[in-house]
Design a protein around this motif. Structure first.
Motif, PDB file in Angstrom:
ATOM      1  N   LEU A 427       0.835  -1.200   0.000  1.00 44.86           N
ATOM      2  CA  LEU A 427       0.000   0.000   0.000  1.00 44.86           C
ATOM      3  C   LEU A 427       0.872   1.253   0.000  1.00 44.86           C
ATOM      4  N   GLY A 428       1.967   1.202   0.731  1.00 42.21           N
ATOM      5  CA  GLY A 428       2.887   2.338   0.700  1.00 42.21           C
ATOM      6  C   GLY A 428       3.450   2.574  -0.684  1.00 42.21           C
ATOM      7  N   GLU A 429       3.796   1.503  -1.379  1.00 47.16           N
ATOM      8  CA  GLU A 429       4.309   1.654  -2.742  1.00 47.16           C
ATOM      9  C   GLU A 429       3.214   2.164  -3.665  1.00 47.16           C
ATOM     10  N   ALA A 430       1.979   1.680  -3.486  1.00 48.66           N
ATOM     11  CA  ALA A 430       0.871   2.171  -4.304  1.00 48.66           C
ATOM     12  C   ALA A 430       0.676   3.675  -4.095  1.00 48.66           C
ATOM     13  N   ARG A 431       0.790   4.124  -2.851  1.00 44.76           N
ATOM     14  CA  ARG A 431       0.686   5.569  -2.555  1.00 44.76           C
ATOM     15  C   ARG A 431       1.760   6.344  -3.305  1.00 44.76           C
ATOM     16  N   THR A 432       2.983   5.830  -3.312  1.00 43.77           N
ATOM     17  CA  THR A 432       4.084   6.507  -3.996  1.00 43.77           C
ATOM     18  C   THR A 432       3.831   6.598  -5.498  1.00 43.77           C
ATOM     19  N   ILE A 433       3.337   5.511  -6.082  1.00 41.53           N
ATOM     20  CA  ILE A 433       3.048   5.504  -7.526  1.00 41.53           C
ATOM     21  C   ILE A 433       1.986   6.542  -7.869  1.00 41.53           C
ATOM     22  N   ILE A 434       0.899   6.554  -7.114  1.00 41.93           N
ATOM     23  CA  ILE A 434      -0.211   7.469  -7.422  1.00 41.93           C
ATOM     24  C   ILE A 434       0.204   8.909  -7.176  1.00 41.93           C
ATOM     25  N   ALA A 435       1.050   9.133  -6.171  1.00 43.91           N
ATOM     26  CA  ALA A 435       1.470  10.498  -5.838  1.00 43.91           C
ATOM     27  C   ALA A 435       2.269  11.144  -6.959  1.00 43.91           C
ATOM     28  N   ARG A 436       2.838  10.357  -7.835  1.00 40.75           N
ATOM     29  CA  ARG A 436       3.565  10.927  -8.970  1.00 40.75           C
ATOM     30  C   ARG A 436       2.625  11.592  -9.970  1.00 40.75           C
ATOM     31  N   HIS A 437       1.322  11.277  -9.863  1.00 40.62           N
ATOM     32  CA  HIS A 437       0.349  11.802 -10.824  1.00 40.62           C
ATOM     33  C   HIS A 437      -0.744  12.632 -10.141  1.00 40.62           C
ATOM     34  N   ARG A 438      -0.672  12.845  -8.846  1.00 42.16           N
ATOM     35  CA  ARG A 438      -1.708  13.558  -8.103  1.00 42.16           C
ATOM     36  C   ARG A 438      -1.074  14.635  -7.223  1.00 42.16           C
ATOM     37  N   SER A 439      -1.847  15.663  -6.931  1.00 40.82           N
ATOM     38  CA  SER A 439      -1.370  16.693  -6.010  1.00 40.82           C
ATOM     39  C   SER A 439      -1.438  16.178  -4.581  1.00 40.82           C
ATOM     40  N   PRO A 440      -0.651  16.735  -3.660  1.00 41.40           N
ATOM     41  CA  PRO A 440      -0.686  16.296  -2.256  1.00 41.40           C
ATOM     42  C   PRO A 440      -2.052  16.486  -1.608  1.00 41.40           C
ATOM     43  N   GLU A 441      -2.885  17.411  -2.140  1.00 49.50           N
ATOM     44  CA  GLU A 441      -4.194  17.687  -1.532  1.00 49.50           C
ATOM     45  C   GLU A 441      -5.284  16.720  -1.992  1.00 49.50           C
ATOM     46  N   THR A 442      -4.944  15.759  -2.834  1.00 49.74           N
ATOM     47  CA  THR A 442      -5.948  14.817  -3.349  1.00 49.74           C
ATOM     48  C   THR A 442      -6.633  14.077  -2.190  1.00 49.74           C
ATOM     49  N   PRO A 443      -7.974  14.114  -2.105  1.00 55.38           N
ATOM     50  CA  PRO A 443      -8.669  13.434  -1.011  1.00 55.38           C
ATOM     51  C   PRO A 443      -8.452  11.923  -1.031  1.00 55.38           C
ATOM     52  N   VAL A 444      -8.281  11.363   0.159  1.00 55.37           N
ATOM     53  CA  VAL A 444      -8.138   9.916   0.351  1.00 55.37           C
ATOM     54  C   VAL A 444      -9.096   9.497   1.458  1.00 55.37           C
ATOM     55  N   VAL A 445      -9.793   8.386   1.239  1.00 55.99           N
ATOM     56  CA  VAL A 445     -10.741   7.848   2.228  1.00 55.99           C
ATOM     57  C   VAL A 445     -10.274   6.464   2.647  1.00 55.99           C
ATOM     58  N   LEU A 446     -10.257   6.216   3.950  1.00 57.18           N
ATOM     59  CA  LEU A 446     -10.043   4.882   4.489  1.00 57.18           C
ATOM     60  C   LEU A 446     -11.328   4.484   5.211  1.00 57.18           C
ATOM     61  N   ALA A 447     -12.003   3.486   4.700  1.00 57.34           N
ATOM     62  CA  ALA A 447     -13.278   3.042   5.273  1.00 57.34           C
ATOM     63  C   ALA A 447     -13.143   1.586   5.704  1.00 57.34           C
ATOM     64  N   ARG A 448     -13.297   1.337   6.993  1.00 54.93           N
ATOM     65  CA  ARG A 448     -13.118  -0.008   7.533  1.00 54.93           C
ATOM     66  C   ARG A 448     -14.433  -0.562   8.058  1.00 54.93           C
ATOM     67  N   SER A 449     -14.748  -1.782   7.676  1.00 45.76           N
ATOM     68  CA  SER A 449     -15.925  -2.503   8.204  1.00 45.76           C
ATOM     69  C   SER A 449     -17.200  -1.670   8.079  1.00 45.76           C
ATOM     70  N   VAL A 450     -17.421  -1.072   6.923  1.00 45.29           N
ATOM     71  CA  VAL A 450     -18.590  -0.217   6.738  1.00 45.29           C
ATOM     72  C   VAL A 450     -19.877  -1.020   6.916  1.00 45.29           C
ATOM     73  N   GLY A 451     -20.774  -0.488   7.721  1.00 45.94           N
ATOM     74  CA  GLY A 451     -22.044  -1.146   7.976  1.00 45.94           C
ATOM     75  C   GLY A 451     -22.031  -2.104   9.139  1.00 45.94           C
ATOM     76  N   ARG A 452     -20.882  -2.263   9.792  1.00 45.84           N
ATOM     77  CA  ARG A 452     -20.790  -3.165  10.939  1.00 45.84           C
ATOM     78  C   ARG A 452     -20.568  -2.372  12.220  1.00 45.84           C
ATOM     79  N   SER A 453     -20.597  -3.072  13.335  1.00 48.19           N
ATOM     80  CA  SER A 453     -20.512  -2.385  14.627  1.00 48.19           C
ATOM     81  C   SER A 453     -19.182  -1.686  14.834  1.00 48.19           C
ATOM     82  N   ASP A 454     -18.102  -2.171  14.205  1.00 47.42           N
ATOM     83  CA  ASP A 454     -16.782  -1.562  14.373  1.00 47.42           C
ATOM     84  C   ASP A 454     -16.398  -0.680  13.191  1.00 47.42           C
ATOM     85  N   GLU A 455     -17.391  -0.115  12.517  1.00 45.42           N
ATOM     86  CA  GLU A 455     -17.130   0.750  11.362  1.00 45.42           C
ATOM     87  C   GLU A 455     -16.253   1.942  11.762  1.00 45.42           C
TER      88      GLU A 455
END
Length: 508
Positions: A427-455
């Motif tokens: 995932l860190g490498e994927a971030r580095t690859i995408i950052a070469r084509h995106r501005s630092p302000e590009t929104p990023v969402v991390l969504a864990r267990s959506v719809g469950r009790s530990d969302e």
């Protein structure tokens, strides 16, 4: 009573067999608008009829519990059981009449249909000639049970007979020896007698027992396994006509396999189509964590396994279907997105010719990326792509090439399987690859267990995105160059990707 004063209307309201979604629109409107809500209840005060509509009752409505004086046919009333009940209905009719005479509309709740073995009819007999009365029909328990059991009752010119379990054993046997389909109600303490009559008529193999049909506590049990001492009042036996029973047997012997998407979270995100397949299945196959999300049903076999043996699960499910079983292969989210649909079809493609003759269905589900996007706005509102970072089934070089291509093409990107105990760096490498084509302000969402009790959902940007905050339960959404963040007045932040670029007019 004051001359010219408004007189209330009496409503007999059928609220259906138990599932609140089976109430008719008309019945629901009457329940919401009535001044007085009357409902039958036992000595402990609980009322099944009230529980069906409790979420729809309005503030200020008068509630009138109708507490039955007896629960068995034994009473201290000098006139016996029938006299005690008659007195009860006389008393309740008098109370309801007072409300009606005062101009209040009264809705009497009745499970199932008011005129089909419903207690409301005894109030109707006493009041309908004195007050304006309207009966709102409801889904009868027999119809609810047939739907839950997944079997038609009659076809063409076959006859259908409803029998109360209170009939004598000899009469029950005589009725059951006739042709057609049957429904037997009012079981409870009559069950043992009814069971003997069914045995004598040779119908035990056709008989289907269900208790509390469409309710949360519904149970479907083989008739031979029912404990006569544990049969509730809300139970019945359906006996389809012989031609239908033969059709059901033929269908069961043919077998089918459905690959079912459960959606990403709670039961509210399972489609009715998927739920029906789960109800009808004889066998469930899937990753044990996903199987745990499916309520246990009596007689339904479950085959749970590890998440890394998709092909083995698929072959097992196909073999079960080939033997005549009705099989659901369970997936989280949508079965066609990094899930079991592809695995099943690949096994069919490579397997024995008999598997190509099976009834194979793919039932879609709400995907995790859709659920994650909905929590933060519309980050996938324009062109986007979906990439799994797992290199277990494809080389990492392929993943890198796809990340480069998607970032260069300015897609918003949904990332599945971002990290695991064996893959801590990708995932860190994927971030580095995408950052070469995106501005630092590009929104990023991390969504864990959506719809469950530990969302847990987090909005950040590409510069501050910390890959260590993700795990295998996380969906990562990375915006395109046009994705924007907006702040609402309540301090909530939402992000979206416009459907147009720059000054170009938006289009489909």
């Amino acid at each position: 009573m004051i001359a010219g004063a408004r007189i209330g209307c009496l409503f007999g309201v059928g609220v259906g067999p138990g599932d609140p979604e089976l109430i008719t629109v008309k019945a629901l409107r009457v329940v919401k608008q009535a001044h007085v809500i009357a409902y039958p209840c036992a000595r402990h005060g609980n009322s099944n009829a009230r529980s069906i509509v409790c979420s729809e009752l309005a503030y200020g409505q008068i509630e009138l519990p109708m507490m039955y004086p007896v629960t068995t046919e034994q009473t201290e009333h000098p006139g016996g059981y029938e006299a005690a009940l008659s007195q009860f209905y006389d008393d309740m009719s008098a109370q309801i009449a007072e409300h009606l005479a005062s101009g209040r509309d009264v809705a009497v709740l009745c499970e199932g249909d008011p005129f089909f073995y419903g207690s409301y009819m005894y109030l109707h007999d006493r009041l309908a000639h004195r007050f304006t009365t309207q009966v709102i029909p409801g889904v009868a328990s027999i119809m609810g049970a047939a739907a839950q059991l997944g079997t038609p009752l009659v076809r063409r010119d076959a006859e259908f007979t409803v029998l109360p379990g209170t009939l004598s054993e000899d009469v029950l046997i005589a009725k059951l020896n006739q042709q057609g389909a049957f429904a037997i109600m009012k079981l409870g303490r009559n069950f043992a007698k009814v069971k003997r009559a069914i045995d004598s008529a040779g119908l035990v193999d056709r008989a289907l027992f269900i208790e509390r049909a469409t309710m949360a506590a519904e149970r479907i049990i083989p008739l031979r396994e029912v404990d006569p001492l544990q049969v509730p009042y809300f139970s019945l036996i359906l006996i389809p006509d012989s031609s239908q029973a033969q059709r059901d047997k033929t269908i069961r012997n043919s077998g089918w396999i459905s690959v079912v998407g459960l959606g990403p979270g709670g039961p509210g995100w399972i489609t009715p189509e998927a739920q029906q397949a789960l109800n009808e299945a004889t066998d469930l196959v899937g990753y044990h964590t996903y199987l745990d999300r499916v309520p246990v049903r009596f007689g339904q076999r479950r085959f749970g396994s590890d998440n890394k043996i998709e092909a083995d699960r698929a072959r097992h499910a196909l073999s079960l279907a080939e033997s005549g079983r009705r099989v659901c292969v369970v997936s989280s989210g949508d079965p066609g997105i990094f899930a079991m649909a592809s695995a099943v079809l690949e096994c069919v493609d490579q397997g024995p010719p008999a598997w190509r003759s099976l009834d194979i269905r793919i039932l879609p589900g709400l995907s995790a990326m859709q659920a994650a996007a909905s929590r933060v706005g519309a980050p996938l509102g324009h062109d986007f792509c979906v990439i799994s970072l797992s290199d277990r089934l494809k080389p990492w070089e392929v993943v890198v090439n796809r990340l480069e291509s998607a970032a260069r093409a300015d897609f918003a990107i949904a990332i599945y399987n971002p990290i695991s105990s064996e893959r801590l760096w990708q995932l860190g490498e994927a971030r580095t690859i995408i950052a070469r084509h995106r501005s630092p302000e590009t929104p990023v969402v991390l969504a864990r267990s959506v719809g469950r009790s530990d969302e847990r959902t987090m909005i950040t940007d590409l510069e501050h995105f910390d890959p260590s905050l993700a795990d295998m339960q996380t969906i990562v959404l990375i915006g395109s160059s046009t994705t924007r963040a907006i702040s609402l007045s309540n301090a909530r932040k939402l992000i979206y990707t416009p459907r147009s670029y720059g000054d170009r007019s938006s289009g489909a």
